[in-house]
Design a protein around this motif. Sequence first.
Motif, PDB file in Angstrom:
ATOM      1  N   HIS A 182      -5.415  13.482   7.488  1.00  0.00           N
ATOM      2  CA  HIS A 182      -4.440  12.432   7.142  1.00  0.00           C
ATOM      3  C   HIS A 182      -4.790  11.795   5.818  1.00  0.00           C
ATOM      4  O   HIS A 182      -3.943  11.457   5.027  1.00  0.00           O
ATOM      5  CB  HIS A 182      -4.447  11.309   8.179  1.00  0.00           C
ATOM      6  CG  HIS A 182      -4.256  11.779   9.563  1.00  0.00           C
ATOM      7  ND1 HIS A 182      -3.045  12.199  10.027  1.00  0.00           N
ATOM      8  CD2 HIS A 182      -5.127  11.919  10.589  1.00  0.00           C
ATOM      9  CE1 HIS A 182      -3.172  12.561  11.292  1.00  0.00           C
ATOM     10  NE2 HIS A 182      -4.425  12.409  11.655  1.00  0.00           N
ATOM     11  N   GLY A 183      -6.078  11.604   5.628  1.00  0.00           N
ATOM     12  CA  GLY A 183      -6.563  10.871   4.463  1.00  0.00           C
ATOM     13  C   GLY A 183      -6.905  11.812   3.328  1.00  0.00           C
ATOM     14  O   GLY A 183      -6.304  12.886   3.195  1.00  0.00           O
ATOM     15  N   ARG A 224      -7.165  -2.118   0.714  1.00  0.00           N
ATOM     16  CA  ARG A 224      -7.980  -1.419   1.710  1.00  0.00           C
ATOM     17  C   ARG A 224      -7.518   0.025   1.928  1.00  0.00           C
ATOM     18  O   ARG A 224      -8.278   0.882   2.348  1.00  0.00           O
ATOM     19  CB  ARG A 224      -7.948  -2.176   3.037  1.00  0.00           C
ATOM     20  CG  ARG A 224      -8.684  -3.499   2.975  1.00  0.00           C
ATOM     21  CD  ARG A 224      -8.666  -4.219   4.315  1.00  0.00           C
ATOM     22  NE  ARG A 224      -9.226  -5.566   4.160  1.00  0.00           N
ATOM     23  CZ  ARG A 224      -9.282  -6.451   5.144  1.00  0.00           C
ATOM     24  NH1 ARG A 224      -8.806  -6.151   6.356  1.00  0.00           N
ATOM     25  NH2 ARG A 224      -9.803  -7.643   4.933  1.00  0.00           N
ATOM     26  N   ALA A 225      -6.252   0.304   1.654  1.00  0.00           N
ATOM     27  CA  ALA A 225      -5.707   1.636   1.949  1.00  0.00           C
ATOM     28  C   ALA A 225      -6.139   2.703   0.937  1.00  0.00           C
ATOM     29  O   ALA A 225      -6.017   3.899   1.207  1.00  0.00           O
ATOM     30  CB  ALA A 225      -4.182   1.577   1.996  1.00  0.00           C
ATOM     31  N   GLY A 247      -9.501   9.774   9.678  1.00  0.00           N
ATOM     32  CA  GLY A 247      -9.046   8.638   8.879  1.00  0.00           C
ATOM     33  C   GLY A 247      -7.724   8.087   9.381  1.00  0.00           C
ATOM     34  O   GLY A 247      -7.079   7.275   8.717  1.00  0.00           O
ATOM     35  N   ASN A 248      -7.325   8.518  10.564  1.00  0.00           N
ATOM     36  CA  ASN A 248      -6.000   8.100  11.061  1.00  0.00           C
ATOM     37  C   ASN A 248      -5.959   6.634  11.449  1.00  0.00           C
ATOM     38  O   ASN A 248      -4.945   5.972  11.265  1.00  0.00           O
ATOM     39  CB  ASN A 248      -5.561   8.989  12.236  1.00  0.00           C
ATOM     40  CG  ASN A 248      -6.553   9.009  13.378  1.00  0.00           C
ATOM     41  OD1 ASN A 248      -7.752   9.121  13.164  1.00  0.00           O
ATOM     42  ND2 ASN A 248      -6.061   8.895  14.594  1.00  0.00           N
ATOM     43  N   ALA A 269       0.817  -1.210   0.000  1.00  0.00           N
ATOM     44  CA  ALA A 269       0.000   0.000   0.000  1.00  0.00           C
ATOM     45  C   ALA A 269       0.856   1.266   0.000  1.00  0.00           C
ATOM     46  O   ALA A 269       0.491   2.278  -0.596  1.00  0.00           O
ATOM     47  CB  ALA A 269      -0.933  -0.007   1.203  1.00  0.00           C
ATOM     48  N   ASP A 313      -7.549   4.210   9.983  1.00  0.00           N
ATOM     49  CA  ASP A 313      -7.418   3.455   8.740  1.00  0.00           C
ATOM     50  C   ASP A 313      -6.050   3.625   8.096  1.00  0.00           C
ATOM     51  O   ASP A 313      -5.480   2.666   7.584  1.00  0.00           O
ATOM     52  CB  ASP A 313      -8.519   3.884   7.767  1.00  0.00           C
ATOM     53  CG  ASP A 313      -9.864   3.349   8.200  1.00  0.00           C
ATOM     54  OD1 ASP A 313     -10.109   2.161   7.999  1.00  0.00           O
ATOM     55  OD2 ASP A 313     -10.671   4.114   8.781  1.00  0.00           O
ATOM     56  N   MET A 314      -5.524   4.853   8.119  1.00  0.00           N
ATOM     57  CA  MET A 314      -4.175   5.059   7.573  1.00  0.00           C
ATOM     58  C   MET A 314      -3.192   4.143   8.281  1.00  0.00           C
ATOM     59  O   MET A 314      -2.322   3.541   7.668  1.00  0.00           O
ATOM     60  CB  MET A 314      -3.735   6.514   7.770  1.00  0.00           C
ATOM     61  CG  MET A 314      -4.204   7.477   6.709  1.00  0.00           C
ATOM     62  SD  MET A 314      -3.617   7.073   5.053  1.00  0.00           S
ATOM     63  CE  MET A 314      -2.000   7.839   5.072  1.00  0.00           C
ATOM     64  N   PHE A 321      -7.981   6.072   1.678  1.00  0.00           N
ATOM     65  CA  PHE A 321      -7.340   6.909   2.703  1.00  0.00           C
ATOM     66  C   PHE A 321      -6.044   7.513   2.198  1.00  0.00           C
ATOM     67  O   PHE A 321      -5.714   8.653   2.483  1.00  0.00           O
ATOM     68  CB  PHE A 321      -7.069   6.072   3.958  1.00  0.00           C
ATOM     69  CG  PHE A 321      -8.245   5.222   4.335  1.00  0.00           C
ATOM     70  CD1 PHE A 321      -9.336   5.799   4.967  1.00  0.00           C
ATOM     71  CD2 PHE A 321      -8.300   3.878   4.009  1.00  0.00           C
ATOM     72  CE1 PHE A 321     -10.456   5.036   5.275  1.00  0.00           C
ATOM     73  CE2 PHE A 321      -9.416   3.106   4.311  1.00  0.00           C
ATOM     74  CZ  PHE A 321     -10.492   3.685   4.950  1.00  0.00           C
ATOM     75  N   HIS A 339      -4.132  -0.004   7.643  1.00  0.00           N
ATOM     76  CA  HIS A 339      -4.036  -0.563   6.293  1.00  0.00           C
ATOM     77  C   HIS A 339      -2.612  -0.504   5.744  1.00  0.00           C
ATOM     78  O   HIS A 339      -2.292  -1.184   4.780  1.00  0.00           O
ATOM     79  CB  HIS A 339      -5.005   0.142   5.336  1.00  0.00           C
ATOM     80  CG  HIS A 339      -6.429   0.021   5.771  1.00  0.00           C
ATOM     81  ND1 HIS A 339      -6.993  -1.188   6.093  1.00  0.00           N
ATOM     82  CD2 HIS A 339      -7.395   0.946   5.987  1.00  0.00           C
ATOM     83  CE1 HIS A 339      -8.260  -0.992   6.473  1.00  0.00           C
ATOM     84  NE2 HIS A 339      -8.514   0.295   6.423  1.00  0.00           N
ATOM     85  N   SER A 387     -11.262  13.403   4.837  1.00  0.00           N
ATOM     86  CA  SER A 387     -10.593  13.400   6.131  1.00  0.00           C
ATOM     87  C   SER A 387     -10.662  14.807   6.721  1.00  0.00           C
ATOM     88  O   SER A 387     -10.361  15.787   6.050  1.00  0.00           O
ATOM     89  CB  SER A 387      -9.137  12.992   5.902  1.00  0.00           C
ATOM     90  OG  SER A 387      -8.355  13.250   7.023  1.00  0.00           O
TER      91      SER A 387
END
Lengths: 186, 452
Positions: free
Chosen positions: A176-177, A118-119, B217-218, A85, B220-221, A122, B224, A162
């Motif tokens: 972050h995302g 899955r990443a 979203g931290n 990822a 998930d970051m 994000f 993943h 995010s």
Amino acid sequence: MSSKESILGAIQGLKLEEKPLPDIPDFEIADDLVEAFTTALNANKGTVASKEEIEHLISETAFSKIYSSSPAFESYSNCQVPQHAAEFADLDLAIIEGQFASAENAAIWLDDSNLDLRAIPFITAHLVIVVKKENILGNMHQAYDRIGLTKSGFGIFIAGPSKTADIEQSLVVGAHGAISLRVVLI
Amino acid sequence: MSHPENATVFLKDKARAKWHDETLWIVREKRDATIHQIPEWEKLRELASQIKDHTLSKLDFYLEELERNATANGIKVHWAENAEEHNQIIGRILREKNCKTIVKSKSILTEECHLNPYLAERGVEVVDTDLGERIIQFLKQPPSHIVMPAIHLKKSDISDIFHEKLNTEKGNVDPVYLTHAARLHLREKFLQAKVAITGVNFAVAETGEFVVCTNEGNADMGVHLADTHIACMGIEKLIPRRKDLGVFLRLLARSATGQSITNYNSHFRSPSPGKELHLILVNNGRTKQLGREKFRNSLKCIRCGACMNTCPIYRRSGGFSYGSTVPGPIGSILSPGIDLKKYSTLPFASTLCGSCSDVCPVKINIHEQLYEWRQEITKANGSSLKGLSMKMANGIFKSPLAYRISGQLMRASLKNLPDSIIYNPLNAWGKGRNLPDLPEESFKAWYKKNRP
Ligand code: SF4
């Protein structure tokens, strides 16, 4: 005695009387689901965009790495899903498909079958999710009815980009995302 | 640990205390605005309360069901009787992976277990990735609120610490600039981490999955990108059915911040191929609380923070004044169950106005339990001094505690707060009546000094 035994034993020792588990009734939903979805998405700092607007965005912006698993935008994809990822750390735009959404809060459901990694939603800088209009449901109860007991290792409701308000409660998008979320309703 | 003394410290910076009070009140108002759009709100609260009551009444059954289903999904399930065992389990996994840096998203349980210092002592760097948590981690502070961990700080504080740690421009207080600096800094950490730790908002017995909610979203970051995901949950985080999530996800974010839902609501059921997923079920005193009939339903808490935002004492005394992992009204009924002596002043840090119980999405009778704890504490003092130090017995319990503490705090607050705050709606202290001018020195203090 293992901790499992001692924890379960402590609970059993209390001999609690069982309380009833309620059924979840149906609740009223919005008349115009697309409109309700759009309002909720805007409140979450996402936007609804047309296919043409996304195409325009791509032609206008110098995105160097674009990944699409949505057939509607297949021709724009210019990279393969990597082994790790982290190799997608420089992904500019991801376009993926959502299965359905809940109008009350703009939560869009995706699972492993929509995510080659899955990443992806994000780690990408910008995210586009494609959802069929007919798959906009009223509320979260209807959404979970639709999910039922389907098996997927990972599933997620995404409702916006995010964001954070951790600095003096000022809302900042792009913590972050993904810095943006655009939803294409087809 | 004394709440009124700590509160007095918080109230010294008047402007900041006022900002804190007003800001949390705005969050409370946002909550009100959003729930008014949901005609079935009260019904949802009732359902959530019943689902949790039911789960707690057969918690052993559901825990075993969760373990069975999660294990079948490929999740490694661990049981921890207490904080130490929880930390040891994580320590062991990290040793096996030879891992020296981890990323962690918000988890109040790991705070409760003091995981960070445990790992630091063993040479593991923990990077908290929630922006608010990263900020307070830089400052070596605990969170002051369970949803908004850095709510006690101003942007100038954050600018200063980012200048020091992340080399941002000195004096640049723009939240967008500061957030993006943190984004770049944390991205590096995400890309390097081999193990990610998260909390758990809900675990579903029926499917053996668990749900983590964030806006940034931290979580998930972290998970993943890492090879190993360790999720930590208190045993009360359980719900029976997947469809129950519909009820709880509708309530959680609306109660917490007034949003209709958090932007990321991740359901973890099996690891990605080649990766590992661990779930730690932690007791740490929860079965004891379950055994206390009057306090049992405090375990229904979904950690939305609404009771803090609405509480006239919390807003005016700050999270640190409670000295406990979970502050505010709910913290004041959970903490005495963990250590009655240490937290004996917390049940008195309340006006008993009942606003906490009114906003609680799972209908915990918080203010009634505060009252019950007061009875317990007074009883403990009356019948037996065992376990309570003489100092406390002499110093605090001899006098009517409620009067003494709320009096001190009230004097400290009233002096500092303008009318606009004192008279805002639902403020039990100001509603519909003028507050008396308070003497500089209360009768009690006067008496203490001047008694024969
Ligand atoms: S006690 Fe109720 S209002 Fe307070 S944090 Fe828990 S769920 Fe929210």
